[in-house]
Design an enzyme around this catalytic site. Structure first.
Site, PDB file in Angstrom:
ATOM      1  N   LYS A  64      43.628  70.382  75.914  1.00  0.00           N
ATOM      2  CA  LYS A  64      43.314  69.427  74.836  1.00  0.00           C
ATOM      3  C   LYS A  64      44.445  68.408  74.692  1.00  0.00           C
ATOM      4  CE  LYS A  64      42.270  68.863  70.018  1.00  0.00           C
ATOM      5  NZ  LYS A  64      42.061  69.400  68.687  1.00  0.00           N
TER       6      LYS A  64
ATOM      7  N   GLU B  10      52.361  75.752  80.447  1.00  0.00           N
ATOM      8  CA  GLU B  10      51.722  76.631  81.448  1.00  0.00           C
ATOM      9  C   GLU B  10      50.752  75.841  82.318  1.00  0.00           C
ATOM     10  OE1 GLU B  10      52.042  77.299  78.233  1.00  0.00           O
ATOM     11  OE2 GLU B  10      52.256  79.448  77.829  1.00  0.00           O
TER      12      GLU B  10
ATOM     13  N   GLY C   4      40.957  73.564  69.774  1.00  0.00           N
ATOM     14  CA  GLY C   4      41.073  74.211  71.092  1.00  0.00           C
ATOM     15  C   GLY C   4      40.230  75.469  71.211  1.00  0.00           C
ATOM     16  N   ARG C   5      40.305  76.352  70.212  1.00  0.00           N
ATOM     17  CA  ARG C   5      39.569  77.627  70.324  1.00  0.00           C
ATOM     18  C   ARG C   5      38.096  77.470  69.984  1.00  0.00           C
ATOM     19  NH1 ARG C   5      43.370  77.498  66.621  1.00  0.00           N
ATOM     20  NH2 ARG C   5      42.893  77.593  64.414  1.00  0.00           N
TER      21      ARG C   5
ATOM     22  N   GLU D 112      43.869  83.515  65.761  1.00  0.00           N
ATOM     23  CA  GLU D 112      44.537  82.217  65.677  1.00  0.00           C
ATOM     24  C   GLU D 112      43.970  81.417  64.497  1.00  0.00           C
ATOM     25  OE1 GLU D 112      46.400  80.028  69.236  1.00  0.00           O
ATOM     26  OE2 GLU D 112      44.585  78.881  68.866  1.00  0.00           O
TER      27      GLU D 112
ATOM     28  N   HIS E 142      35.858 106.887  76.290  1.00  0.00           N
ATOM     29  CA  HIS E 142      36.699 107.886  76.950  1.00  0.00           C
ATOM     30  C   HIS E 142      38.178 107.532  76.847  1.00  0.00           C
ATOM     31  CE1 HIS E 142      33.136 109.856  78.639  1.00  0.00           C
ATOM     32  NE2 HIS E 142      32.636 108.628  78.581  1.00  0.00           N
TER      33      HIS E 142
ATOM     34  N   LYS F 120      57.305  78.553  71.233  1.00  0.00           N
ATOM     35  CA  LYS F 120      57.313  77.521  72.286  1.00  0.00           C
ATOM     36  C   LYS F 120      58.602  76.721  72.223  1.00  0.00           C
ATOM     37  CE  LYS F 120      52.376  76.345  72.110  1.00  0.00           C
ATOM     38  NZ  LYS F 120      51.435  75.284  71.773  1.00  0.00           N
TER      39      LYS F 120
END
Ligand code: F6P
Length: 496
Positions: free
Chosen positions: A184, A190, A243-244, A329, A360, A470
């Site tokens: 965005k 990254e 963004g999300r 978030e 399990h 960050k």
């Protein structure tokens, strides 16, 4: 104004089995069907009185007006002074915003048609680099819907750890790879580093014009152009799409390419159907609202710190990690929209897994542990496999039986073999897993998150909590700034 939770906190703690005994109408009151999804909250402690109390709280918190503000493009993201317009991507929003989203979608479709016509050469592999909301959504869509007829091999690479990128390099032919850079802001460390390394890999393997194979998905088109992407291959989306919440925008490009344009449109239509349900239905029959009421009941009254979602369908195995970003978030906040301490727990910790595997591994704690964990089962009536029917039958039976066992419990003379029961669960049963239903499912989770935020008085749409780490990583990389002794020691051990 501080919200009044008194009526909710005073609700009697009647056991689930007794609630069923007391009200023969319970199942129909607490279950409903929307957009191909059956929702069942009858195995939660919600009651008619609880729903009424939450409706009163919603009224006091101005939910109806805030819901309209969401759909009308008002600047409800107050800390960033922005509208919140992911619903416009699926046709529900301010007319100008819907028109702009349509124009961006049309641009995406034209580029997809060109790629399919081999305008960028023969493409077999899509290497999508992006992180958080620029990765989790497309990853979920492709994993859930792309098992049959997938037109391209897709790798979604998020982590800055080069191992992630090298795994994709090992599978892909650089000459037949399309590099999709999704960000965005187009500033995320990254993503920019991964994109740079991917370009280098293409160059080292003889791709003559690697930039000619790059597509950028971003709300900052100028930055993408500055970085070297040709303007014709930049697919923009609006700054007002968080963004999300962005898989509906050009961030969904790899899914639209791999699954086909029709599938992408159906996804948007399904989400639009859930939006209309959310916008137009009274709260006691409103799926996102009822789910939020149950979430809030457990976090605020029963002090549950987590909620677990188990996908009883292998195709939805990425759903829990998608929900983690969406819910934590969005609602992992400590102050209200006015900047005051919120004074009560906010988002529960969202976690989960896939059934039956999780049975399990972690279900022991759910059945006998000391933590109260409201559980959500997500299952699909029509299975995704072609093996003997017994596979899917057992899968569904296990999902249903787990909910029943959590509620009923079992008392025997040996305490180690006893189950307290009265442990809540809800079930989301999809008719089938197709783009339309998945769109509705994801939109349901978005709107549920919004309702919780409004009732808590927090802003679901900023994420300043991710910034400090960050900044400190950047400062550590640049040197010249001293940290605490522990951090200094770790840096010295790693880098000398
Ligand atoms: O660091 C958090 C975050 O801003 C998320 O909200 C977002 O989805 C992710 O980083 C990626 O951001 P971008 O799309 O700008 O690269």
């Amino acid at each position: 104004m501080t919200a009044d939770w008194t009526a909710i906190e005073a609700l009697p703690a009647t056991k689930l089995v007794d609630l069923f005994d007391q009200d023969s109408n319970r199942l129909s009151m607490l279950s409903l069907d929307v957009a191909g999804i059956h929702f069942d909250w009858s195995k939660t402690h919600l009651t008619k009185d609880a729903v009424t109390a939450f409706e009163a709280l919603a009224k006091a918190q101005g939910l109806a007006a805030k819901r309209e503000a969401l759909f009308s493009g008002a600047h409800i993201n107050v800390t960033e002074d922005r509208a919140v317009e992911h619903t416009a991507e699926r046709g529900e929003g301010a007319p100008d915003s819907v028109a702009r989203a349509r124009a961006f979608h049309q641009r995406m479709r034209t580029l997809i048609d060109a790629i399919e016509a081999e305008a960028l050469g023969p493409i077999r592999h899509i290497l999508h680099v992006g992180i958080g909301g620029s990765a989790l959504g497309p990853d979920l869509l492709i994993d859930a819907l792309g098992r049959e007829d997938k037109r391209y091999d897709v790798a979604i690479v998020a982590n800055i750890d080069g191992v992630a990128l090298e795994d994709a390099f090992a599978r892909f032919d650089p000459a037949a790879t399309l590099l999709v850079v999704a960000s965005k802001t187009f500033t995320t460390t990254e993503t920019i580093l991964n994109a740079t390394s991917a370009l280098q890999w293409m160059t080292e393997h003889g791709v003559e014009d690697p930039y000619g194979k790059v597509i950028a998905l971003t709300a900052a088109p100028d930055k993408a152009v500055e970085w070297g992407v040709d303007e014709t291959r930049v697919l923009p989306f609006s700054e007002s799409v968080g963004g999300r919440y962005s898989l509906w925008s050009s961030i969904g490009f790899p899914a639209a390419l791999a699954l086909g344009w029709d599938a992408f449109e159906e996804l948007l239509e399904g989400a639009g159907e859930m939006d209309r349900h959310f916008r137009l239905t009274a709260l006691h029959e409103n799926a996102p609202a009822l789910a939020a009421f149950a979430d809030l009941y457990y976090t605020q009254v029963r002090h549950a710190e987590t909620r677990a979602t188990f996908a009883y369908d292998q195709r939805l195995k990425l759903l829990p990690s998608y929900l983690q970003q969406l819910e934590m978030e969005s609602n992992g906040k400590g102050v209200t929209v006015d900047g005051d301490p919120v004074g009560r727990p906010t988002a529960p910790i969202t976690w989960g897994g896939v059934g039956t595997e999780a049975q399990h591994a972690v279900f022991q704690l759910l059945h006998q542990g000391t933590h109260l964990v409201p559980v959500e089962f997500v299952a699909v009536i029509e299975g995704g496999d072609t093996l003997a029917e017994e596979h899917h039958r057992q899968l569904l039976l296990n999902a249903f039986a787990q909910g029943a066992a959590l509620m009923k419990g079992k008392q025997v003379s040996d305490p180690a073999r006893s189950y307290t029961g009265d442990r809540p669960s809800s079930t989301l049963l999809l008719d089938q897993l197709d783009p339309r239903t998945l769109g509705a499912l994801i939109a349901f989770y978005e709107q549920r998150t919004f309702v919780s935020a409004v009732l808590l008085g927090i802003n679901a749409f900023d994420q300043f909590g991710v910034e400090l780490g960050k900044e400190m990583a950047k400062a550590a990389g640049e040197g010249g700034q001293s940290f605490d002794p522990s951090t200094e020691d770790l840096i010295a051990r790693a880098f000398g």
